[in-house]
Structure formats: structure tokens, C-alpha cells
Design a protein around this motif. Sequence first.
Motif, mmCIF file in Angstrom:
data_model
loop_
_atom_site.group_PDB
_atom_site.id
_atom_site.type_symbol
_atom_site.label_atom_id
_atom_site.label_comp_id
_atom_site.label_asym_id
_atom_site.label_seq_id
_atom_site.Cartn_x
_atom_site.Cartn_y
_atom_site.Cartn_z
ATOM 1 N N SER A 37 0.897 -1.121 -0.079
ATOM 2 C CA SER A 37 0.079 0.010 -0.086
ATOM 3 C C SER A 37 0.899 1.208 -0.084
ATOM 4 O O SER A 37 0.682 2.327 -0.798
ATOM 5 N N SER A 38 1.939 1.280 0.704
ATOM 6 C CA SER A 38 2.769 2.366 0.874
ATOM 7 C C SER A 38 3.533 2.923 -0.461
ATOM 8 O O SER A 38 3.615 3.887 -0.749
ATOM 9 N N ILE A 39 3.997 1.806 -1.283
ATOM 10 C CA ILE A 39 4.532 1.955 -2.517
ATOM 11 C C ILE A 39 3.403 2.410 -3.666
ATOM 12 O O ILE A 39 3.696 3.276 -4.324
ATOM 13 N N ASP A 40 2.254 1.678 -3.350
ATOM 14 C CA ASP A 40 1.318 1.892 -4.494
ATOM 15 C C ASP A 40 0.885 3.581 -4.254
ATOM 16 O O ASP A 40 0.537 4.096 -5.270
ATOM 17 N N GLU A 41 0.508 3.931 -3.147
ATOM 18 C CA GLU A 41 -0.017 5.177 -2.847
ATOM 19 C C GLU A 41 0.876 6.493 -3.034
ATOM 20 O O GLU A 41 0.742 7.444 -3.737
ATOM 21 N N THR A 42 2.224 6.048 -2.938
ATOM 22 C CA THR A 42 3.286 7.130 -3.118
ATOM 23 C C THR A 42 3.843 6.991 -4.522
ATOM 24 O O THR A 42 4.014 8.183 -5.178
ATOM 25 N N LEU A 43 4.068 5.967 -5.226
ATOM 26 C CA LEU A 43 4.924 5.927 -6.293
ATOM 27 C C LEU A 43 3.695 5.956 -7.453
ATOM 28 O O LEU A 43 4.031 6.531 -8.465
ATOM 29 N N ARG A 44 2.504 5.459 -7.039
ATOM 30 C CA ARG A 44 1.625 5.429 -8.379
ATOM 31 C C ARG A 44 1.952 4.696 -9.551
ATOM 32 O O ARG A 44 1.783 5.135 -10.740
ATOM 33 N N PRO A 45 2.436 3.361 -9.252
ATOM 34 C CA PRO A 45 2.958 2.291 -10.404
ATOM 35 C C PRO A 45 1.934 1.914 -10.953
ATOM 36 O O PRO A 45 0.563 2.089 -10.563
ATOM 37 N N ARG A 46 2.089 1.107 -12.185
ATOM 38 C CA ARG A 46 1.018 0.290 -12.665
ATOM 39 C C ARG A 46 0.470 -0.959 -11.782
ATOM 40 O O ARG A 46 -0.537 -1.522 -12.106
ATOM 41 N N GLY A 47 1.299 -1.065 -10.893
ATOM 42 C CA GLY A 47 1.325 -2.433 -10.006
ATOM 43 C C GLY A 47 2.251 -2.786 -8.986
ATOM 44 O O GLY A 47 3.283 -2.230 -9.238
ATOM 45 N N VAL A 48 1.779 -3.150 -7.832
ATOM 46 C CA VAL A 48 2.770 -3.650 -6.999
ATOM 47 C C VAL A 48 2.591 -5.035 -6.584
ATOM 48 O O VAL A 48 1.395 -5.354 -6.375
ATOM 49 N N ALA A 49 3.592 -5.683 -6.175
ATOM 50 C CA ALA A 49 3.589 -6.970 -5.886
ATOM 51 C C ALA A 49 4.671 -7.512 -4.702
ATOM 52 O O ALA A 49 5.707 -7.015 -4.614
ATOM 53 N N VAL A 50 4.062 -7.917 -3.677
ATOM 54 C CA VAL A 50 4.666 -8.193 -2.425
ATOM 55 C C VAL A 50 4.432 -9.640 -1.824
ATOM 56 O O VAL A 50 3.539 -9.924 -1.719
ATOM 57 N N MET A 51 5.549 -10.344 -1.548
ATOM 58 C CA MET A 51 5.660 -11.508 -0.945
ATOM 59 C C MET A 51 6.438 -11.654 0.307
ATOM 60 O O MET A 51 7.675 -11.161 -0.060
ATOM 61 N N ILE A 52 6.203 -12.101 1.279
ATOM 62 C CA ILE A 52 6.844 -12.284 2.301
ATOM 63 C C ILE A 52 6.791 -13.761 2.987
ATOM 64 O O ILE A 52 5.980 -14.489 2.811
#
Length: 205
Positions: free
Chosen positions: A144-159
Motif C-alpha cells: 500500500s505504501s509503495i502503491d500510494e506514493t509511487l502510483r505505479p501500474r502495479g505492486v507485488a509483495v511476497m513475504i
Amino acid sequence: MDAVIKNFPIGDDKSGRPSQKEAEDAVRVLLRWAGDDPEREGLLDTPARVAKAYRELFSGYDQDPEDVLGRTFEEVAGYDDIVLVKDIPFYSHCEHHMVPIIGRAHVAYLPNGRVLGLSKIARVVEIFGRRLQTQETMTAQIASSIDETLRPRGVAVMIEAEHMCMAMRGIQKQGSTTLTTTFTGAFKTEPAEQVRFMTMIRGRG
């Protein structure tokens, strides 16, 4: 409660946080509760050491990921494919038992005209890791933090992480790993992008 203490430096009276002395006194109570004597030689400095360690281990409450992600770069020579930083180690603490979570994060995004400095992605993982967490929440927070700040076409996170609350207490199953994912934008709507993300993580692409 999180809003009460977040974004204030440690020691600021506005934060509502206990003083250093109160924190050390609380450690002494726990030592007595555990069955030991906080006045014995080996434990005399333990309360101060624990308070100092907690200040570092939970320093994420005093950092704002938006500050870290604020600077981006637009000179990317037209690059618009996946940017992936994988195998980012982190150490967090379970909010239920306050015992360690040890794992690694894989974070990717699809640029939309701007890119981040690669170290900033690792910094964001560390900020959220240095808070009391559940793995599910931490995964979503990073995305969410990357999506809201950078506004990319998509973000994927795996932990991928091992929870000491499972290894040290309760069911006591050492070596078991929990895996969580969060996808936004194109990673969520286009299965092929998810497959590419997974393939790159596993080192086959």
C-alpha cells in the motif's frame, strides 16, 4: 492506539509514551514475574539494556515510509518493465506474543514513468518490520505504501517468514514457513504478471 504513538520522537511528552524509568521498572516487574531477581549482579543492567534494545527494535513507529519514498526518479530512458528487489531480510515481532518473526521480503512494481531508488524499498520493509506486526498486515502495508506514493501500474509483495511463536511456544514446530502475498494494479488483474513475479523470485526467469 497506533495513532497515539506514531510519528512522535521517543521521549516527546505528546506521544503519551512512558518514561525511560517507567520502561525499566516494567522490565524489573517482568523479571520478578519470570521468577528471577532483578537485583542480582547479572541482571542489574538488564532493564536499561532491554529498553535500549526495544527503542531500536521498534524504531519503525518513529519513521514514516512516505518520507523514504518521497524522492523518485523520472529519467528511466523509457523503462517500464518489472523492478524487483528480492530476498530482503527483515526481523519483526509478533503483536500477539512479542516474539521474533524472521523472514525475507520480495517486492516488485511496474513503473509508470517514475522509479524508486532500490535501497528505499528495503528501507520500507525495515520500517514496517520494526513494529509489532502480523505477517499479513505487514505484507499489505508495504504494498500500500509503495502503491500510494509511487502510483505505479502495479505492486507485488511476497513475504516468507518463520514465526518464533510457533517454534518456541504452543505447537513448537521449528522450521515451518508462512508465505503471504499482496498484489495491486496489473499484478492483481493480469495473472501473467503474477506468474512473471513468481518466476523471477524463484530464479527461473
